[in-house]
Design a protein around this motif. Sequence first.
Motif, short mmCIF file in Angstrom:
data_model
loop_
_atom_site.label_atom_id
_atom_site.label_comp_id
_atom_site.label_asym_id
_atom_site.label_seq_id
_atom_site.Cartn_x
_atom_site.Cartn_y
_atom_site.Cartn_z
N LYS A 4 7.26 2.48 4.53
CA LYS A 4 8.00 3.65 4.03
C LYS A 4 8.72 4.13 5.13
O LYS A 4 8.06 4.85 6.10
CB LYS A 4 7.30 4.40 3.26
CG LYS A 4 6.76 3.85 2.18
CD LYS A 4 6.09 4.81 1.18
CE LYS A 4 4.90 5.24 1.88
NZ LYS A 4 4.06 6.29 0.70
N ARG B 3 14.08 9.09 -3.12
CA ARG B 3 13.48 7.90 -2.71
C ARG B 3 14.18 6.50 -3.16
O ARG B 3 14.30 6.57 -4.57
CB ARG B 3 11.81 7.69 -3.07
CG ARG B 3 11.10 6.55 -3.00
CD ARG B 3 9.72 6.65 -3.53
NE ARG B 3 9.66 7.29 -4.88
CZ ARG B 3 8.72 7.84 -5.59
NH1 ARG B 3 7.49 7.58 -5.03
NH2 ARG B 3 8.71 8.31 -6.77
N ASP C 64 12.09 1.63 1.63
CA ASP C 64 11.01 0.67 1.77
C ASP C 64 11.75 -0.18 2.80
O ASP C 64 12.82 -0.38 2.84
CB ASP C 64 10.70 0.01 0.50
CG ASP C 64 9.56 0.64 0.06
OD1 ASP C 64 9.40 2.04 -0.26
OD2 ASP C 64 8.24 -0.17 -0.30
N ARG D 74 3.53 -2.96 0.18
CA ARG D 74 3.32 -3.49 -1.29
C ARG D 74 3.57 -4.82 -1.23
O ARG D 74 3.95 -5.75 -0.32
CB ARG D 74 4.81 -3.07 -1.76
CG ARG D 74 5.03 -1.35 -1.68
CD ARG D 74 6.16 -0.95 -2.39
NE ARG D 74 6.53 0.41 -2.04
CZ ARG D 74 6.05 1.67 -2.29
NH1 ARG D 74 5.05 1.73 -3.08
NH2 ARG D 74 6.50 2.89 -1.72
N SER E 107 6.81 -5.32 0.75
CA SER E 107 7.50 -4.48 1.72
C SER E 107 6.26 -3.78 2.69
O SER E 107 5.03 -3.53 2.07
CB SER E 107 8.07 -3.17 1.04
OG SER E 107 8.74 -2.52 1.90
#
Length: 305
Positions: free
Chosen positions: A146, A225, A258, A279, A143
Amino acid sequence: MPVIELKKYDDKYLIGIISCLKRNYNRFGCMMDLDVYKFIKPLVTYDFSEDYSYQKGNYGYVLLEDENVVGFFGMIYYRLKSESGKFYTVANPTTWAIDDKYRIYIFQVTEALFKEPDIVIDATPSYKELMIEKKMFGFMDLSLKKIRFFSMESQNKENCYITKVSSSSCISDDDVYKKYMDNVRYGVNCIEIVNELNMKCYVMYNIVFAKKHLENDGDVIKLARVLSVSDIKMFNDLFSKIFNYIKKNEKVSAMECDSMFIENNEILMREHEEKQYTRIKKYNTECDIKNFDLLYTEIALRNEY
């Protein structure tokens, strides 16, 4: 001649691990030992259900010189199930620390730890770790960003029914049920979305307090989140309704996703903030998992931004 050894984590090394963390991290250096322990406790006590457990009771490794801790390599071990029903073993590196004198061993240790499972997921790499893991160990992007949403009109014409899961017995999907039971103890929440065709999507998330993305803004906001989505298409199709439900019911300022959860580019045409945060993942075995999530990782277990 000093004896240097790499051994599996054991509670008897805990005091040495805390001291090692305090020597290597500024944030820990001024903290009491008990506060450092509270930080790492979920990472050295986690326990998952049989289906999703891998190397049960192993929380990582310590590097020892004559039985004194000079390095700690926290790991979360678990299993993921693919859409075809096959399970894969996964390792997620968490908090690592090693004294300067012993950093010559870091490559050897990393290579040994990363070759064990089918998949390695690093959900919280520093920029330096990101570059090393990509260049030297063959990691690839999982990913890239954010993304935060603060407000959004409900533009979806399709009706749906959304409820917050108050009990695990409310979850009809067996795999979602098991994942929820493994992660709920760490503050993970779950909502169920049912569309007009009576299809269901489950979204799991946690509530955290985080700094704003603006570099010079020290304000902290409360946000939801997103950690896991059981049906990516349905999540994207009903995104605005899901967003508004979570924002209203959790009383948060924003919802953060994400980029791996966002497939509909129209969502990104709405007002939002983005922050580059990569990530990464590495395959040691050919894998047919299409959709990854952040459950079982350090992000879910520590429930901290």
